[in-house]
Write a protein that holds these residues in place. Structure first.
Motif, short mmCIF file in Angstrom:
data_model
loop_
_atom_site.label_atom_id
_atom_site.label_comp_id
_atom_site.label_asym_id
_atom_site.label_seq_id
_atom_site.Cartn_x
_atom_site.Cartn_y
_atom_site.Cartn_z
N PRO A 295 0.80 -1.23 0.00
CA PRO A 295 0.00 0.00 0.00
C PRO A 295 0.83 1.28 0.00
N VAL A 357 -9.37 -1.25 1.66
CA VAL A 357 -10.04 -0.07 1.08
C VAL A 357 -9.22 1.21 1.24
N LEU A 360 -8.61 3.37 -1.95
CA LEU A 360 -9.75 3.76 -2.79
C LEU A 360 -9.99 5.27 -2.85
N THR A 447 -5.18 -1.11 -4.98
CA THR A 447 -6.27 -1.83 -4.31
C THR A 447 -6.31 -3.28 -4.76
N THR A 450 -3.45 -5.10 -3.15
CA THR A 450 -3.68 -5.26 -1.71
C THR A 450 -4.71 -6.34 -1.43
#
Length: 481
Positions: A295, A357, A360, A447, A450
């Motif tokens: 991330p 999330v 996002l 995303t 991940t």
């Protein structure tokens, strides 16, 4: 760590005489019986031992409540020394980065060499964290930390010599950056000795991260103020002082402890590489480490492209500061909330959902948002990093103690390297695509990656791996010493 289940070896034990009858003694109302023996408190299963430096709870209804949360971490005297040392050294690094950049530009007039000074703060992390990781376990932690600070202070001192050429300044910058992952990894592993392996360790790591994020907000500002009253070399002198202060705090504020693993007879390089193979060869540890790394690799895109995006949406240059600090503000706020308001169990529960999330909000860049919406999206993306608090506990539980220093060093080196790589890739992509599309694409691609990692972390959770995988992992742990 002391074992609170038994008395120290030098504590005299009172022999008992079960058949003897004690003489009657008048009992004063409200006073304890003279011959009564107070049993030693028994620690319930699953409750961590009290870390060194923290006074045990007093079994008295009138006694003040024991500190909880971040206050409990600061109640540990050794952690206060580590925290202060971290603050000193971090501010010193930030000031030196700014001052050295200005110094190189003054000497050469080259924007490229000036920018390269910043880049050299990231590139050597992988080298130092891979080749010298064995130092963290091979030698006592306090000695490693103090020597690292003294070496950095010596490098900075050489920078102050007017005869030092620009190439020498850049080489010294690389050396300081190569030392950094060894120092950070050793300190992370030492925190488990100081705070234990439970919630205090997690909150201690959280506090150090908060300080690091805060340095982005105040460090460069402090450096700018210093450069208005001092020359670049004068500001760099402050850095040397901060490294020496950090070394003194660690030397006299923390206890001497033995090394985690002795000299195995091999060279340091061989031991470091063997440790890296063992760490990355463990499926569970590898999955957790990648969840630390992936991330951040994608979330740095809007920071790397903040200047061109501000120009693209036509906001004044002063707005650039908002774009650069929004993510740090979101991270600090979320980490403080999660660390203080959620229990360890709830912090563990949110790790995978928040990680899944967290990137996002960057997808908002697809509509080329104005400044207010972009700032809000960046703050939310920064808040998504709060999943790391629970992940810290999972990682320290998964890594064998004899490999902990090397694992923490490798984790730090990889984290800094992937962030530098992410910035470079975002800049390269922006050469071919609009900036807002690059940032949005980073959110989408990050995303997806991940989510794949989340599935792998779930598959390697304790109790879900196959028996064969469990035996192989246990064998690796046994042979890692």
């Amino acid at each position: 760590m002391p074992n609170d289940r038994s008395a120290p070896a030098d504590t005299p034990r009172t022999p008992t005489a079960p058949d003897a009858v004690a003489p009657a003694v008048p009992v004063v109302p409200g006073a304890p019986a003279p011959d009564a023996v107070t049993p030693a408190p028994v620690r319930p299963p699953g409750v961590a031992a009290v870390p060194e430096g923290v006074a045990p709870a007093v079994p008295d209804a009138l006694a003040p409540a024991a500190p909880r949360g971040y206050r409990a971490v600061f109640a540990v005297a050794e952690f206060r020394a580590v925290f202060a040392a971290h603050l000193f050294s971090l501010l010193g690094v930030v000031v030196s980065e700014l001052a050295l950049t200005v110094l190189v530009y003054d000497l050469t007039g080259s924007p490229l060499l000036s920018a390269l000074t910043f880049a050299l703060g990231l590139l050597p992390y992988l080298i130092g964290g891979t080749l010298f990781a064995g130092v963290a376990d091979r030698y006592p932690a306090r000695r490693v930390l103090v020597v690292c600070d003294l070496l950095c202070a010596a490098c900075v001192a050489v920078m102050l010599v007017p005869a030092t050429p620009v190439a020498g300044l850049l080489a010294l910058r690389c050396l300081v950056a190569a030392i950094a992952p060894v120092f950070t990894g050793t300190r992370m592993a030492a925190l488990t000795d100081i705070l234990g392996e439970g919630d205090l360790y997690v909150l201690g790591r959280s506090l150090l991260r908060i300080v690091s994020q805060s340095a982005m907000l105040i460090g460069f500002g402090a450096g700018g103020v210093l450069l208005t009253v001092l020359s670049p070399r004068g500001a760099i002198t402050v850095t040397a002082v901060t490294f020496l202060a950090s070394a003194a705090l660690l030397r006299f504020g923390t206890r001497a402890r033995p090394a985690r693993s002795g000299d195995g007879g091999g060279t340091l390089l061989k031991e470091s590489l063997a440790g890296a193979r063992l760490i990355l060869g463990d499926r569970r540890v590898r999955a957790l480490m990648l969840l630390f790394w992936v991330p951040p690799m994608f979330v740095v895109a809007p920071e790397a492209l903040a200047a061109p995006y501000a120009d693209a949406i036509g906001v004044p240059s002063a707005a650039l500061g908002l774009l650069l600090c929004s993510m740090a503000v979101g991270h600090i706020g979320a980490e403080l909330f999660v660390g203080s308001a959620l229990s360890p169990r709830n912090r563990s529960r949110i790790v995978l959902p928040v990680a899944a999330v967290g990137l996002l909000p960057l997808v908002v860049y697809a509509v080329r948002p104005g400044l207010p919406l972009a700032v809000a999206a960046l703050a939310l993306a920064g808040a998504g990093a709060a999943y790391v608090i629970g992940l810290d506990q999972w990682f320290v539980d998964a890594v064998p103690e004899e490999l902990r220093g090397r694992a923490m060093t490798l984790l730090t080196a990889g984290l800094m390297t992937v962030q530098g790589l992410g910035m470079a890739l975002a800049g390269l992509a922006a050469e071919f695509f609009p900036v807002h599309q690059v940032v949005a694409g980073s959110g989408i691609l990050g995303t997806v990656c991940t989510l794949l990692l989340v599935a792998e972390v779930r598959a390697t959770a304790p109790g879900r791996m196959s028996d064969t995988e469990g035996r192989d992992r246990a064998d690796r742990h046994v042979t890692s010493g």
